[in-house]
Design an enzyme around this catalytic site. Structure first.
Site, PDB file in Angstrom:
ATOM      1  N   GLY A 116      41.323  40.371  41.531  1.00  0.00           N
ATOM      2  CA  GLY A 116      40.983  40.260  42.950  1.00  0.00           C
ATOM      3  C   GLY A 116      39.634  40.908  43.195  1.00  0.00           C
ATOM      4  O   GLY A 116      38.969  41.359  42.267  1.00  0.00           O
TER       5      GLY A 116
ATOM      6  N   GLU B 128      39.220  43.611  44.725  1.00  0.00           N
ATOM      7  CA  GLU B 128      39.349  45.049  44.729  1.00  0.00           C
ATOM      8  C   GLU B 128      39.953  45.602  43.446  1.00  0.00           C
ATOM      9  O   GLU B 128      39.606  46.675  42.993  1.00  0.00           O
ATOM     10  CB  GLU B 128      40.291  45.421  45.887  1.00  0.00           C
ATOM     11  CG  GLU B 128      39.755  46.472  46.772  1.00  0.00           C
ATOM     12  CD  GLU B 128      40.874  47.149  47.529  1.00  0.00           C
ATOM     13  OE1 GLU B 128      40.703  48.329  47.810  1.00  0.00           O
ATOM     14  OE2 GLU B 128      41.900  46.521  47.816  1.00  0.00           O
ATOM     15  N   ALA B 129      40.929  44.859  42.949  1.00  0.00           N
ATOM     16  CA  ALA B 129      41.720  45.398  41.851  1.00  0.00           C
ATOM     17  C   ALA B 129      41.989  44.323  40.822  1.00  0.00           C
ATOM     18  O   ALA B 129      41.918  43.141  41.132  1.00  0.00           O
ATOM     19  CB  ALA B 129      43.040  45.915  42.395  1.00  0.00           C
TER      20      ALA B 129
ATOM     21  N   ILE C 152      44.969  42.892  38.390  1.00  0.00           N
ATOM     22  CA  ILE C 152      46.425  42.951  38.343  1.00  0.00           C
ATOM     23  C   ILE C 152      46.869  42.401  37.006  1.00  0.00           C
ATOM     24  O   ILE C 152      46.469  41.303  36.623  1.00  0.00           O
ATOM     25  CB  ILE C 152      47.017  42.140  39.515  1.00  0.00           C
ATOM     26  CG1 ILE C 152      46.625  42.838  40.823  1.00  0.00           C
ATOM     27  CG2 ILE C 152      48.535  42.044  39.402  1.00  0.00           C
ATOM     28  CD1 ILE C 152      46.804  42.022  42.044  1.00  0.00           C
TER      29      ILE C 152
ATOM     30  N   ASP D 264      46.180  42.133  55.942  1.00  0.00           N
ATOM     31  CA  ASP D 264      45.699  40.899  55.314  1.00  0.00           C
ATOM     32  C   ASP D 264      46.871  39.935  55.170  1.00  0.00           C
ATOM     33  O   ASP D 264      47.158  39.438  54.091  1.00  0.00           O
ATOM     34  CB  ASP D 264      45.070  41.213  53.952  1.00  0.00           C
ATOM     35  CG  ASP D 264      44.237  40.050  53.414  1.00  0.00           C
ATOM     36  OD1 ASP D 264      43.930  39.132  54.191  1.00  0.00           O
ATOM     37  OD2 ASP D 264      43.907  40.063  52.219  1.00  0.00           O
TER      38      ASP D 264
END
Lengths: 192, 324
Positions: free
Chosen positions: A4, A6-7, A9, A110
């Site tokens: 993503g 941001e992160a 996974i 979100d």
């Protein structure tokens, strides 16, 4: 599994159990101390809210553990609501999910079909990365607004109806939503 | 086709001339905003005094006469009413005199389209950052070709925020670049950070930074303000990039002149293997060439208006503008 904004996974097996790890990665573009502050605060916040959601009876992945920048969760087999047929049944379930969150003063931040997993014909909300504990009607209205923007009118109505039935303060939220939409900047913000 | 474009939405009056997408002239003059900012009536007066002069110099630059112009465009909005009216009036007068087709151009569309054209991009995710606007946009085809707003500021434009803060510090205009200069070598201090999905807000940050004036060095304040604001924009942009799966990214508008912002965006683009583009500063500031460029395409695609249909719209949303 996915990377993503941001992160990242990924899946990890621990004691024969499949876990999902959400790790907030360093962003080279931003100031190191700001980067660390955001990642640390968001990881903690997300873990705390994930647990609170679980306590409130919201269907989510189960929180297993927390690292410095990582959250460990149970694995859910399924597809995103974004990628499946948005049947009235699923939309009603999604409305109830949001109602339960708002009842517990959890605002998701979100709330879109890309953050709902459909697993065995049941819906689960994921990604509390932008979630907050808040009583703010405005924040709750924005949850609804984001979802409204991602659905067509008919789909939204189904979701909103079940939300309204399941959340006692929903009339305030709808009033706020109408007010937000009237604000100059949003008047004709289009849907895709 | 030889097309003239007139831009007068804020303190800059610009006149550009294009021929088949080639920019022949891009002349402009800017009202000196001084320490008081933009006073609409004064700026409009300034534009009125200068509009013939700038039209003249753009014609000389392009080496043509007014009679040769085959079409005209002007900024319909968004912008400041009295200022927009000057461009509207000038365009209508010329169109009327020479019976020219006239096109009404959205200011933001102008910035994005000229940037795409110059940077050689086809279908980028566009970050449009200026004084009054801060938006993340993508071109969509339905129900008509237009820019869809994926995310935007929930209160003020990032440029406006930087300007207000610079005035608080009594820095000299152009304020945005003053903040950038001042920020060099600063230390980061914690500031409020507000991102909501792909939207962001700046007033909380501005208020917080203003309260620290005098308590923390200007250098550290400017650095931290800029880093925080741009990080917010970049985070939202990165999210939009992944959501839309765009293969290209561009930045445009006045704040696109900031080197630090471009550095951050180029970093993101690199990480996601996306082509990053921007235009020279001449086109990031308000200019007439972008209006002429879009007007030419509008006219060629038949999107012209009758003179009596032409007007201005202070809050002309970008979604409403057809992109040919």
């Amino acid at each position: 599994m996915s990377e993503g904004a941001e992160a990242k996974i990924y899946m990890q097996e621990i004691f024969g159990e499949r876990l999902v790890v959400k790790e907030r990665v360093k962003k080279e573009y931003r100031e190191a101390s700001l980067d660390e502050r955001l990642r640390l605060a968001r990881t903690r916040n997300e873990a705390r809210i994930l647990y609170r959601a679980f306590e409130a009876g919201v269907k989510t992945p189960t929180l297993i553990g927390v690292g410095r920048f990582s959250i460990y969760m149970s694995y859910l087999e399924g597809k995103l609501l974004r990628d499946v047929k948005k049947s009235p049944y699923l939309l009603r379930q999604a409305g109830i999910l949001l109602a339960k969150m708002h009842n517990a003063d959890i605002v998701h931040g979100d709330f879109t079909p890309a953050n709902i997993i459909v697993s065995k014909n049941s819906v689960y909300v994921i990604d509390f990365g932008l979630a907050e504990i808040s009583k703010s009607i405005e924040e709750k209205a924005i949850d609804l607004l984001l979802m409204k923007r991602s659905l067509n009118e008919k789909q939204y109505k189904v979701l909103a109806y079940s939300y309204a039935k399941a959340y006692t303060a929903s009339s305030d939220v709808f009033r706020k939503l109408a007010e937000i939409e009237r604000r100059g900047r949003y008047q004709i913000r289009t849907l895709v | 086709m030889l097309v003239m474009g007139i831009e007068s939405s804020a303190h800059t009056l610009g006149v550009g001339i294009v021929r088949d997408g080639e920019i022949l002239a891009n002349e402009r003059i800017s009202y000196n905003v001084g320490s008081e900012g933009i006073i609409p009536s004064k700026v409009a007066e300034f534009h009125i005094e200068n509009v013939s002069k700038v039209i003249g110099s753009s014609l000389r630059k392009a080496g043509i006469s007014l009679k040769q112009i085959e079409g005209i465009g002007y900024t319909r909005g968004p912008g400041i009413g009295p200022c927009l009216q000057v461009g509207e009036l000038a365009a209508k007068t010329i169109a009327n005199k020479f019976a020219l087709p006239i096109a009404q151009v959205n200011h933001g569309v102008g910035h994005i389209e000229i940037t795409k054209h110059i940077a050689g991009l086809n279908d980028p995710l566009a970050l449009y950052v200026s004084g009054g606007n801060s938006q993340i946009l993508k071109l969509v085809g339905k129900p008509y070709p237009h820019y869809h707003v994926l995310g935007e500021t929930l209160d003020i434009g990032v440029g406006n925020m930087l300007d207000s803060f610079a005035r608080e510090l009594k820095l000299l205009p152009a304020w945005g670049s003053s903040v950038e200069r001042e920020a060099k070598g600063g230390k980061y201090i914690e500031m409020p950070y507000t991102v909501k999905g792909m939207d962001f807000a700046f007033t909380g940050l501005l208020t917080y930074a203003k309260k620290l004036v005098g308590k923390v060095s200007n250098k550290d304040l400017c650095y931290s303000l800029q880093e925080t604001a741009f990080s917010m924009i970049c985070e939202a942009t990165e999210r939009a990039l992944l959501l839309t799966k765009s293969k290209e990214l561009c930045v445009c508008g006045g704040v696109a002149q900031n080197t630090r912002l471009k550095e951050m965006l180029s970093n993101i683009a690199k990480e996601h293997h996306v082509k990053f583009g921007f235009a020279p500063n001449e086109f990031n500031g308000d200019n007439g060439a972008m209006i002429a460029y879009v007007a030419e395409r509008l006219i060629k695609s038949g999107y012209t208006s009758k003179i009596e249909e032409c007007g201005i719209e202070q809050r002309y949303r970008i979604e409403k503008a057809v992109v040919p």
